[in-house]
Write an enzyme that holds these catalytic residues in place. Sequence first.
Site, mmCIF file in Angstrom:
data_model
loop_
_atom_site.group_PDB
_atom_site.id
_atom_site.type_symbol
_atom_site.label_atom_id
_atom_site.label_comp_id
_atom_site.label_asym_id
_atom_site.label_seq_id
_atom_site.Cartn_x
_atom_site.Cartn_y
_atom_site.Cartn_z
ATOM 1 N N GLU A 94 -1.681 6.849 2.693
ATOM 2 C CA GLU A 94 -1.299 5.581 3.433
ATOM 3 C C GLU A 94 -1.737 4.721 4.359
ATOM 4 O O GLU A 94 -1.735 3.821 5.096
ATOM 5 C CB GLU A 94 0.739 5.252 2.366
ATOM 6 C CG GLU A 94 0.498 4.000 2.661
ATOM 7 C CD GLU A 94 2.011 3.412 1.876
ATOM 8 O OE1 GLU A 94 2.796 5.022 0.746
ATOM 9 O OE2 GLU A 94 2.329 2.535 1.511
ATOM 10 N N ASP A 116 6.171 -4.756 6.562
ATOM 11 C CA ASP A 116 7.435 -5.336 5.668
ATOM 12 C C ASP A 116 8.346 -4.636 7.381
ATOM 13 O O ASP A 116 9.222 -5.711 7.728
ATOM 14 C CB ASP A 116 7.745 -3.512 4.693
ATOM 15 C CG ASP A 116 6.727 -4.254 3.638
ATOM 16 O OD1 ASP A 116 5.653 -5.258 4.137
ATOM 17 O OD2 ASP A 116 6.736 -3.791 2.957
HETATM 18 C C1 DGY Z 1 6.494 -2.465 -0.943
HETATM 19 O O1 DGY Z 1 8.042 -2.770 -1.996
HETATM 20 O O2 DGY Z 1 7.016 -1.447 0.031
HETATM 21 C C2 DGY Z 1 5.707 -3.549 -0.456
HETATM 22 O O3 DGY Z 1 5.704 -3.102 1.046
HETATM 23 C C3 DGY Z 1 5.852 -4.975 -0.804
HETATM 24 O O4 DGY Z 1 4.761 -5.836 -1.474
#
Ligand code: DGY
Length: 425
Positions: free
Chosen positions: A398, A168
């Site tokens: 994560e 992201d």
């Molecule tokens: C989030 O909401 O963090 C995700 O990466 C979007 O899929």
Amino acid sequence: MINVTDAARTILARNDRGGYTVPTDGLYPFQWNWDSAFVSMGFATFDIDRAYQELERFIQGQWNNGMFPHIIFHVPSDSYFPGPDVWQTDQCHSKKPLTSGITQPPVFGMALRFLYETVLATGRHDMLARTHTLFNAALRSHRWWLEARDPDKRGLVAILHPWESGSDNSPAWDEALVRVPTTTKTEICRQDTKHVNATMRPRNIDYQRFIHLVEVYRECQWDPIKQWSHAPFKIADVQMTAILARATADLIWMASQLNLSDALGELFTMHQLLINGLNSRWNQHIRGFVSLDLISGKDIEKPTQTCFIPLIALELDSYQRKFIQEEIERWCQGMVIGIPTTAPFSPDFESKRYWRGPVWAVINWLIADGLRKNQLKELATIIEGNTISVIERAGFCEYFDPITGEGLGGNTFSWTAAAYLVLRR
Ligand code: DGY
């Protein structure tokens, strides 16, 4: 003392919501596209029926046009933003479950091959009909990719939203994102920072742009042609293209195993197009592959993990092999754990912030696989070994701080557990 393999299986069981797996409790309460594909491979190491079920639940969200959405909202939850009320995609596929309106890396085809190899190895011939159904869904989704995201036939598929990349807030998107307005009609009610320290997540300004993009595409009623012409963010992404190319090669393998000669010709054509596209993206300065900003026309010369992912699809020449090996070793120098997702010598590097530096187990899994495919077995083994040890030390987090080895983000993460199960086999 509980052994780590059992602990990994326990994570998958805890995150199982009845045939599909959430990435982690609370922070991500639905079924995510590429998470689920990795998770199905983790399940395949000990429960092949459950592995198939993961993909079967996932394809329930496939759109009429073939797209695999990035989130399937099987049941409501208010612990995540943006939910279905923001996406408003109800018209895009014939029946429930509701979904988001964008996609994610097509690991599905790779997972399907992994599952089917397990079926063959264990002689479970009763899985044939289920395999056919999943293969057909995968083929439809690959067609969608090429039609919707490479209409100019460059052999490179584009992302229209950073969330599609799965990475992201990668520095790779910084320059292109500056052009995206920060205005939104939707009230932004971030839930992620209630679960995870804000310093490990994207910034508020990133979220404003993420939601602005959702609104642009929602106004296009999620029509791929309209989206393509209105997109303020459009990147021909080498990570996405490499995963699609590799998944296409895996579907070719599946089609020959299943005697699906009709599909073979189409898949070969797709594959060749993508391989040519990827090969054209080698960048000698970065010593890796680079994405292309389709709006500015500029190469994205940021040193992120994206540069190495094409190894999973390509056969490198001996110079490329040498450069990539040297580059990965350079990025890992002085780190407790590699491979950082942004080079530590880059001014954009932040060791704890999501995709701006931390190590992700599934990225290591992909890169190690690509190194093996390219005869760099020693380096692949080191990366796999380091991934296993950091998980054993820090848990199923994560992501991990490359400088300290500390576990970050959400904990009890399904795809970290899956990576452990597959790499530890
Ligand atoms: C989030 O909401 O963090 C995700 O990466 C979007 O899929």
